[in-house]
Design a protein around this motif. Structure first.
Motif, PDB file in Angstrom:
ATOM      1  N   ARG A  16      56.905  24.940  50.861  1.00  0.00           N
ATOM      2  CA  ARG A  16      56.855  26.392  51.147  1.00  0.00           C
ATOM      3  C   ARG A  16      55.946  26.974  49.886  1.00  0.00           C
ATOM      4  NH1 ARG A  16      62.134  25.547  52.544  1.00  0.00           N
ATOM      5  NH2 ARG A  16      63.067  26.515  50.454  1.00  0.00           N
ATOM      6  N   GLU A  17      56.011  26.437  48.699  1.00  0.00           N
ATOM      7  CA  GLU A  17      55.536  27.221  47.792  1.00  0.00           C
ATOM      8  C   GLU A  17      54.076  26.633  47.730  1.00  0.00           C
ATOM      9  OE1 GLU A  17      54.683  29.040  44.274  1.00  0.00           O
ATOM     10  OE2 GLU A  17      56.623  29.049  45.409  1.00  0.00           O
ATOM     11  N   ILE A  18      53.788  25.460  48.162  1.00  0.00           N
ATOM     12  CA  ILE A  18      52.219  25.115  48.497  1.00  0.00           C
ATOM     13  C   ILE A  18      51.667  26.350  49.476  1.00  0.00           C
ATOM     14  CG2 ILE A  18      50.749  23.737  49.520  1.00  0.00           C
ATOM     15  CD1 ILE A  18      52.435  21.368  47.918  1.00  0.00           C
ATOM     16  N   LEU A  19      52.467  26.373  50.397  1.00  0.00           N
ATOM     17  CA  LEU A  19      51.973  27.461  51.450  1.00  0.00           C
ATOM     18  C   LEU A  19      51.633  28.972  50.894  1.00  0.00           C
ATOM     19  CD1 LEU A  19      54.007  26.445  54.584  1.00  0.00           C
ATOM     20  CD2 LEU A  19      51.781  25.955  54.118  1.00  0.00           C
ATOM     21  N   SER A  20      52.796  29.098  50.152  1.00  0.00           N
ATOM     22  CA  SER A  20      52.602  30.598  49.184  1.00  0.00           C
ATOM     23  C   SER A  20      51.244  30.573  48.191  1.00  0.00           C
ATOM     24  CB  SER A  20      53.846  30.716  48.378  1.00  0.00           C
ATOM     25  OG  SER A  20      54.952  30.905  49.268  1.00  0.00           O
ATOM     26  N   LEU A  21      51.060  29.470  47.606  1.00  0.00           N
ATOM     27  CA  LEU A  21      49.790  29.363  46.839  1.00  0.00           C
ATOM     28  C   LEU A  21      48.591  29.374  47.620  1.00  0.00           C
ATOM     29  CD1 LEU A  21      50.657  26.270  44.642  1.00  0.00           C
ATOM     30  CD2 LEU A  21      50.581  28.845  43.659  1.00  0.00           C
ATOM     31  N   LEU A  22      48.514  29.074  48.665  1.00  0.00           N
ATOM     32  CA  LEU A  22      47.302  28.971  49.738  1.00  0.00           C
ATOM     33  C   LEU A  22      47.296  30.312  50.451  1.00  0.00           C
ATOM     34  CD1 LEU A  22      47.440  25.361  51.222  1.00  0.00           C
ATOM     35  CD2 LEU A  22      46.086  26.462  49.140  1.00  0.00           C
ATOM     36  N   LYS A  23      48.178  31.062  50.498  1.00  0.00           N
ATOM     37  CA  LYS A  23      48.164  32.423  51.151  1.00  0.00           C
ATOM     38  C   LYS A  23      47.017  33.355  50.632  1.00  0.00           C
ATOM     39  CE  LYS A  23      51.564  35.034  49.866  1.00  0.00           C
ATOM     40  NZ  LYS A  23      52.941  35.818  49.625  1.00  0.00           N
ATOM     41  N   THR A  24      46.690  33.242  49.383  1.00  0.00           N
ATOM     42  CA  THR A  24      45.747  34.213  48.835  1.00  0.00           C
ATOM     43  C   THR A  24      44.171  33.565  48.718  1.00  0.00           C
ATOM     44  OG1 THR A  24      46.312  33.509  46.563  1.00  0.00           O
ATOM     45  CG2 THR A  24      47.013  35.426  47.370  1.00  0.00           C
ATOM     46  N   SER A  25      44.410  32.208  48.555  1.00  0.00           N
ATOM     47  CA  SER A  25      42.857  31.472  48.646  1.00  0.00           C
ATOM     48  C   SER A  25      43.174  29.857  48.867  1.00  0.00           C
ATOM     49  CB  SER A  25      42.144  31.906  47.075  1.00  0.00           C
ATOM     50  OG  SER A  25      43.178  30.999  46.045  1.00  0.00           O
ATOM     51  N   ARG A  26      41.827  29.364  49.123  1.00  0.00           N
ATOM     52  CA  ARG A  26      41.902  27.880  49.348  1.00  0.00           C
ATOM     53  C   ARG A  26      42.041  27.332  47.956  1.00  0.00           C
ATOM     54  NH1 ARG A  26      36.489  25.412  50.674  1.00  0.00           N
ATOM     55  NH2 ARG A  26      35.211  26.310  48.958  1.00  0.00           N
ATOM     56  N   LEU A  27      42.637  26.141  47.938  1.00  0.00           N
ATOM     57  CA  LEU A  27      42.448  25.435  46.536  1.00  0.00           C
ATOM     58  C   LEU A  27      42.449  23.908  46.739  1.00  0.00           C
ATOM     59  CD1 LEU A  27      45.821  27.075  45.275  1.00  0.00           C
ATOM     60  CD2 LEU A  27      43.563  27.505  44.507  1.00  0.00           C
ATOM     61  N   ALA A  29      43.238  19.919  45.774  1.00  0.00           N
ATOM     62  CA  ALA A  29      44.670  19.412  45.489  1.00  0.00           C
ATOM     63  C   ALA A  29      44.998  19.408  44.171  1.00  0.00           C
ATOM     64  CB  ALA A  29      44.693  17.831  45.740  1.00  0.00           C
ATOM     65  N   GLY A  30      43.910  19.288  43.117  1.00  0.00           N
ATOM     66  CA  GLY A  30      44.129  19.282  41.761  1.00  0.00           C
ATOM     67  C   GLY A  30      44.681  20.783  41.084  1.00  0.00           C
ATOM     68  N   GLU A  31      44.188  21.768  41.728  1.00  0.00           N
ATOM     69  CA  GLU A  31      44.538  23.070  41.484  1.00  0.00           C
ATOM     70  C   GLU A  31      46.011  23.288  41.922  1.00  0.00           C
ATOM     71  OE1 GLU A  31      40.325  25.624  41.795  1.00  0.00           O
ATOM     72  OE2 GLU A  31      41.481  24.890  43.526  1.00  0.00           O
ATOM     73  N   ILE A  32      46.355  22.926  42.999  1.00  0.00           N
ATOM     74  CA  ILE A  32      47.773  22.982  43.714  1.00  0.00           C
ATOM     75  C   ILE A  32      48.677  22.212  42.744  1.00  0.00           C
ATOM     76  CG2 ILE A  32      49.199  22.327  45.476  1.00  0.00           C
ATOM     77  CD1 ILE A  32      46.907  22.725  47.241  1.00  0.00           C
ATOM     78  N   VAL A  43      52.303  15.223  45.189  1.00  0.00           N
ATOM     79  CA  VAL A  43      51.369  16.332  45.972  1.00  0.00           C
ATOM     80  C   VAL A  43      50.807  16.241  47.096  1.00  0.00           C
ATOM     81  CG1 VAL A  43      49.815  18.369  45.408  1.00  0.00           C
ATOM     82  CG2 VAL A  43      51.551  17.764  43.750  1.00  0.00           C
ATOM     83  N   SER A  44      49.899  14.922  47.068  1.00  0.00           N
ATOM     84  CA  SER A  44      49.270  14.605  48.135  1.00  0.00           C
ATOM     85  C   SER A  44      50.040  14.339  49.441  1.00  0.00           C
ATOM     86  CB  SER A  44      48.504  13.213  47.703  1.00  0.00           C
ATOM     87  OG  SER A  44      47.703  13.611  46.699  1.00  0.00           O
ATOM     88  N   ARG A  45      51.454  13.860  48.989  1.00  0.00           N
ATOM     89  CA  ARG A  45      52.374  13.418  50.178  1.00  0.00           C
ATOM     90  C   ARG A  45      52.556  14.772  50.766  1.00  0.00           C
ATOM     91  NH1 ARG A  45      53.263  11.407  54.634  1.00  0.00           N
ATOM     92  NH2 ARG A  45      55.506  11.089  55.136  1.00  0.00           N
ATOM     93  N   HIS A  46      52.909  15.922  50.100  1.00  0.00           N
ATOM     94  CA  HIS A  46      53.453  17.186  50.519  1.00  0.00           C
ATOM     95  C   HIS A  46      52.172  17.683  51.454  1.00  0.00           C
ATOM     96  CE1 HIS A  46      57.438  17.501  48.927  1.00  0.00           C
ATOM     97  NE2 HIS A  46      56.929  17.360  47.768  1.00  0.00           N
ATOM     98  N   LEU A  47      50.849  17.650  50.706  1.00  0.00           N
ATOM     99  CA  LEU A  47      49.777  18.112  51.442  1.00  0.00           C
ATOM    100  C   LEU A  47      49.553  17.554  53.005  1.00  0.00           C
ATOM    101  CD1 LEU A  47      47.279  18.591  48.553  1.00  0.00           C
ATOM    102  CD2 LEU A  47      48.314  20.380  49.818  1.00  0.00           C
ATOM    103  N   SER A  48      49.817  15.993  52.933  1.00  0.00           N
ATOM    104  CA  SER A  48      49.551  15.472  54.297  1.00  0.00           C
ATOM    105  C   SER A  48      50.578  15.740  55.026  1.00  0.00           C
ATOM    106  CB  SER A  48      49.776  13.824  53.790  1.00  0.00           C
ATOM    107  OG  SER A  48      49.811  13.213  55.030  1.00  0.00           O
ATOM    108  N   ILE A  49      51.825  16.016  54.793  1.00  0.00           N
ATOM    109  CA  ILE A  49      52.956  16.395  55.800  1.00  0.00           C
ATOM    110  C   ILE A  49      52.656  17.906  56.286  1.00  0.00           C
ATOM    111  CG2 ILE A  49      55.500  17.375  56.141  1.00  0.00           C
ATOM    112  CD1 ILE A  49      55.961  14.952  54.065  1.00  0.00           C
ATOM    113  N   LEU A  50      52.044  18.819  55.295  1.00  0.00           N
ATOM    114  CA  LEU A  50      51.783  20.062  55.797  1.00  0.00           C
ATOM    115  C   LEU A  50      50.655  20.046  56.721  1.00  0.00           C
ATOM    116  CD1 LEU A  50      52.106  21.764  52.627  1.00  0.00           C
ATOM    117  CD2 LEU A  50      53.549  22.420  54.523  1.00  0.00           C
TER     118      LEU A  50
END
Length: 87
Positions: A16-27, A29-32, A43-50
């Motif tokens: 959910r926090e990753i989604l909040s970060l992406l709310k304003t701009s694209r990022l 994986a390193g920036e996330i 982080v990569s696993r979370h991104l994969s699930i999303l």
């Protein structure tokens, strides 16, 4: 996407926090990952699930992959919840 997969992806606070970060701009994986105290692999696993849930999209640009929010899936979940509340 199935609602079950989407809700499972949304159940985790890190995702959910990753989604909040992406709310304003694209990022990237390193920036996330700079926003969390977890490994890059986690982080990569979370991104994969999303991504699997359709909540984010990725675009490769050179050696970087940028992630952005896919609001259409969130809109479907909100519509379902609204309809559920109205019944």
């Amino acid at each position: 996407m199935s609602l079950q997969i989407t809700l499972k992806a949304l159940a985790d606070p890190t995702r959910r926090e990753i989604l909040s970060l992406l709310k304003t701009s694209r990022l990237s994986a390193g920036e996330i990952s700079e926003n969390f105290n977890i490994s890059m692999a986690a982080v990569s696993r979370h991104l994969s699930i999303l991504k699997e849930a359709g909540l984010i999209r990725d675009t490769r640009e050179g050696k970087f992959i940028y992630y952005e929010l896919n609001t259409s899936v969130l809109e479907e979940v909100m519509l379902w919840m609204t309809n559920l509340k109205e019944e």
